[in-house]
Enzyme design. Structure first.
Site, PDB file in Angstrom:
ATOM      1  N   CYS A   1     -40.031   5.854 -16.921  1.00  0.00           N
ATOM      2  CA  CYS A   1     -39.751   7.288 -16.882  1.00  0.00           C
ATOM      3  C   CYS A   1     -38.520   7.537 -16.024  1.00  0.00           C
ATOM      4  CB  CYS A   1     -40.973   8.023 -16.331  1.00  0.00           C
ATOM      5  SG  CYS A   1     -40.656   9.706 -15.780  1.00  0.00           S
TER       6      CYS A   1
ATOM      7  N   CYS B   1     -38.960   9.884 -13.037  1.00  0.00           N
ATOM      8  CA  CYS B   1     -39.794   9.239 -12.012  1.00  0.00           C
ATOM      9  C   CYS B   1     -38.936   8.313 -11.145  1.00  0.00           C
ATOM     10  CB  CYS B   1     -40.915   8.435 -12.667  1.00  0.00           C
ATOM     11  SG  CYS B   1     -42.044   9.396 -13.699  1.00  0.00           S
TER      12      CYS B   1
END
Length: 296
Positions: free
Chosen positions: A214, A217
């Site tokens: 991600c 993230c």
């Protein structure tokens, strides 16, 4: 943010223009190695698509004495031996060629990064050095440079093409963080144990829930590390990757997490709230709010 729907992960392109809340790492100058404070604009259009047959020195070879933490490998055998020797450490591999301007630009940042991350191993493969390195690139399915791959326990866990130093550092911190103040949780039971441990001390638990691949993230994680060090007296920071195993994914379902990163705020054994996003200012504001600090 990445969206989780019926176990399928839909990830939008990693572009700051399409993700206005992505946190640029250059805003964290005080917490990152000094070389990241330089202005850097990678020219993504200058990727070398084909390898040149002549052998050449590695980027920065004239300063080899300064590159001792970046190991240059010359064959599949040397490559596999280096991965095996690293055991469970993160291994970062840069694939480069002598005619790639991007390879020449990013390599000094790799060298500087290697000096600050002693628990990470760094390898360099010059794809146009010889038939052996071309064979290695073919096996690893690398046909454009610069190309970075990340390994743990001889398993490829991530790869990137044409990235700048900010993303490179973010990846290294995200995939190789073994010793920071952020607790690494690997199951629903780990979460329950952590909550039980802090029922009495009244500390706020900030649980960073993300996914292995991600982009947002990865971007926000350096902020999480910095906050974990400056707020250690009153806040406990932890992290879980939902796609690490079935137990983690079940925890995401139980918590009704549908987008990542999601930050859960836990105190006295109860989930008090959550923040979904990767904005540095918003995250800090939410942490302060759940600590009882008035934020205007």
């Amino acid at each position: 943010m990445a969206t989780i729907t019926n176990n399928f992960i839909f990830k939008p392109p990693l572009s700051c223009s399409t993700h206005p809340k992505l946190l640029p790492l250059h805003s964290l100058r005080s917490s990152l190695p000094f070389f990241l404070t330089k202005n850097y604009s990678p020219r993504i259009g200058l990727r070398a698509s084909n390898f040149i047959t002549k052998a050449t020195a590695a980027p920065g070879a004239k300063k080899a004495q300064r590159d001792e933490r970046v190991q240059r490998v010359h064959s599949i055998e040397e490559f596999d031996t280096a991965l095996q020797a690293a055991k469970d450490k993160l291994v970062v591999v840069e694939y480069a060629t002598s005619d790639s301007s991007e390879s020449s630009e990013i390599y000094p940042f790799l060298v500087e990064l290697s000096r600050t991350c002693n628990d990470v191993e760094f390898l360099l493969v010059m794809g146009d050095e010889s038939d052996k390195t071309r064979e290695l690139c073919k096996r690893e399915k690398v046909d454009k440079v610069p190309h970075f791959t990340f390994y743990k326990s001889m398993e490829k866990i991530h790869e990137e093409e044409a990235i700048g130093p900010d993303m490179l550092v973010g990846d290294v911190l995200y995939y190789g963080d073994n010793h920071s103040a952020v607790l690494q949780l690997h199951s629903k039971e780990d979460v329950e144990k952590l909550i039980e441990e802090h029922k009495v001390d009244n500390k706020l638990i900030v649980l960073d829930v993300g996914l292995k691949h991600c982009g947002p993230c990865v971007k926000v994680y350096p902020t999480v590390i910095k906050l974990s060090r400056t707020m250690s007296d009153t806040v406990v920071f932890a992290r879980m990757n939902g796609d690490e195993n079935d137990s983690c994914m079940q925890f995401l379902r139980d918590m009704e997490v549908v987008q990542v990163p999601t930050f859960l705020f836990i105190r006295d054994g109860q989930i008090k709230g959550r923040y979904v996003g990767s904005g540095k200012g918003e995250l800090i504001g939410e942490i302060l709010r759940y600590q009882g600090v008035c934020v205007t």
